[in-house]
Design a protein around this motif. Structure first.
Motif, PDB file in Angstrom:
ATOM      1  N   ARG A 173      34.494  33.127  27.384  1.00 25.33           N
ATOM      2  CA  ARG A 173      34.423  33.489  25.965  1.00 25.33           C
ATOM      3  C   ARG A 173      35.315  34.683  25.644  1.00 25.33           C
ATOM      4  O   ARG A 173      36.001  34.705  24.618  1.00 25.33           O
ATOM      5  N   TYR A 174      35.330  35.674  26.520  1.00 26.19           N
ATOM      6  CA  TYR A 174      36.118  36.880  26.220  1.00 26.19           C
ATOM      7  C   TYR A 174      37.612  36.566  26.155  1.00 26.19           C
ATOM      8  O   TYR A 174      38.347  37.195  25.379  1.00 26.19           O
ATOM      9  N   ILE A 175      38.074  35.615  26.973  1.00 25.83           N
ATOM     10  CA  ILE A 175      39.484  35.228  26.924  1.00 25.83           C
ATOM     11  C   ILE A 175      39.788  34.455  25.645  1.00 25.83           C
ATOM     12  O   ILE A 175      40.854  34.632  25.040  1.00 25.83           O
ATOM     13  N   LEU A 176      38.860  33.622  25.223  1.00 23.17           N
ATOM     14  CA  LEU A 176      39.036  32.934  23.936  1.00 23.17           C
ATOM     15  C   LEU A 176      39.166  33.938  22.801  1.00 23.17           C
ATOM     16  O   LEU A 176      40.025  33.804  21.921  1.00 23.17           O
ATOM     17  N   ILE A 177      38.323  34.975  22.822  1.00 22.99           N
ATOM     18  CA  ILE A 177      38.355  35.991  21.769  1.00 22.99           C
ATOM     19  C   ILE A 177      39.668  36.777  21.814  1.00 22.99           C
ATOM     20  O   ILE A 177      40.290  37.038  20.776  1.00 22.99           O
ATOM     21  N   GLN A 178      40.110  37.154  23.020  1.00 27.70           N
ATOM     22  CA  GLN A 178      41.385  37.869  23.159  1.00 27.70           C
ATOM     23  C   GLN A 178      42.531  37.064  22.563  1.00 27.70           C
ATOM     24  O   GLN A 178      43.386  37.593  21.833  1.00 27.70           O
ATOM     25  N   ASN A 179      42.563  35.768  22.864  1.00 29.86           N
ATOM     26  CA  ASN A 179      43.638  34.921  22.379  1.00 29.86           C
ATOM     27  C   ASN A 179      43.491  34.613  20.894  1.00 29.86           C
ATOM     28  O   ASN A 179      44.496  34.391  20.212  1.00 29.86           O
ATOM     29  N   ALA A 180      42.283  34.592  20.407  1.00 33.81           N
ATOM     30  CA  ALA A 180      42.068  34.413  18.974  1.00 33.81           C
ATOM     31  C   ALA A 180      42.645  35.602  18.201  1.00 33.81           C
ATOM     32  O   ALA A 180      43.298  35.434  17.155  1.00 33.81           O
TER      33      ALA A 180
END
Length: 235
Positions: A173-180
């Motif tokens: 999830r944290y990587i999804l948020i970073q890329n978002a």
């Protein structure tokens, strides 16, 4: 080992995979330093400024077939969302090579847009033609926009590619948020987009590539100027 990285969302699963893959610190450091768009990495690879990377499919055709290719690629079996033509506009995408050529062989008019910029355009309800979908309509085969190629360290990259296409990648999830935050595309839309991307080049994708290369010849599509290099570059 010098790996050229495309910083598009379509390779987010590979980024997650390679962070956990057993490699040297030098490999991972170079991975973060050498980031660019596909057509730039094509030239770097052909000139051997990098040892490996996801190279545009057209670079495996011009000027000779690359011998060092793996079964890992960037594939759409239908709509891709991130390779589009915008009608009523004109122009090629300087970041692309395969996509510009694909539009020509499909006789699609419009401004070509690829990557995260194209995805944002699509998600904002822009009017467009999806090149992956148009290829599927014509041939009912998936299209490989790029594939993992190498010109050194054969055993390492063959094993890397084989492990990657066999492994199911879960993106934290944290990587999804970073890329978002980086792309201005929501985590939900990133996850939806990645369901359109596949990475294992099967016999059907190989057939599709041969049809693409045949279409290049029949349409007299020449080598892009940015692929020019010295004749002794490839071995």
């Amino acid at each position: 080992m010098r790996f050229g990285k495309i910083e598009y969302l379509n390779l987010l699963p590979f980024d997650v995979f390679v962070k956990k893959y057993p490699t040297s610190s030098g490999f991972k450091k170079f991975l973060q330093l050498k980031k660019s768009y596909p057509s730039k990495l094509n030239g770097d690879f052909l000139r051997k400024r990098i040892d490996a990377g996801f190279i545009s499919s057209i670079a495996a055709y011009f000027p000779t077939r690359l011998h060092h290719i793996t079964k890992a690629g960037i594939i759409a079996r239908g709509a891709v969302w991130s390779v589009i033509a915008i009608p009523q506009e004109s122009g090629e995408d300087y970041q692309s090579a395969s996509s510009n050529a694909l539009a020509k062989v499909l006789h699609i008019k419009g401004r070509i847009l690829i990557g995260d910029r194209a995805l944002r355009y699509k998600l904002n309800d822009g009017v467009y033609q999806d090149l992956g979908q148009e290829w599927w309509k014509k041939y009912h085969l998936g299209f490989t926009f790029g594939r993992l190629c190498y010109n050194a360290h054969r055993d390492f990259y063959e094993k890397l590619a084989s492990n990657f296409i066999r492994k199911r990648i879960k993106i934290p999830r944290y990587i999804l948020i970073q890329n978002a935050l980086r792309t201005e595309i929501s985590p939900h839309d990133i996850k939806a987009y990645l369901t359109h991307i596949h990475y294992n080049i099967t016999k059907k994708e190989e057939i599709a590539l041969q049809r693409f290369y045949t279409a290049l010849r029949l349409n007299h599509i020449k080598k892009p100027s940015r692929f020019k290099f010295q004749k002794n570059t490839l071995r």
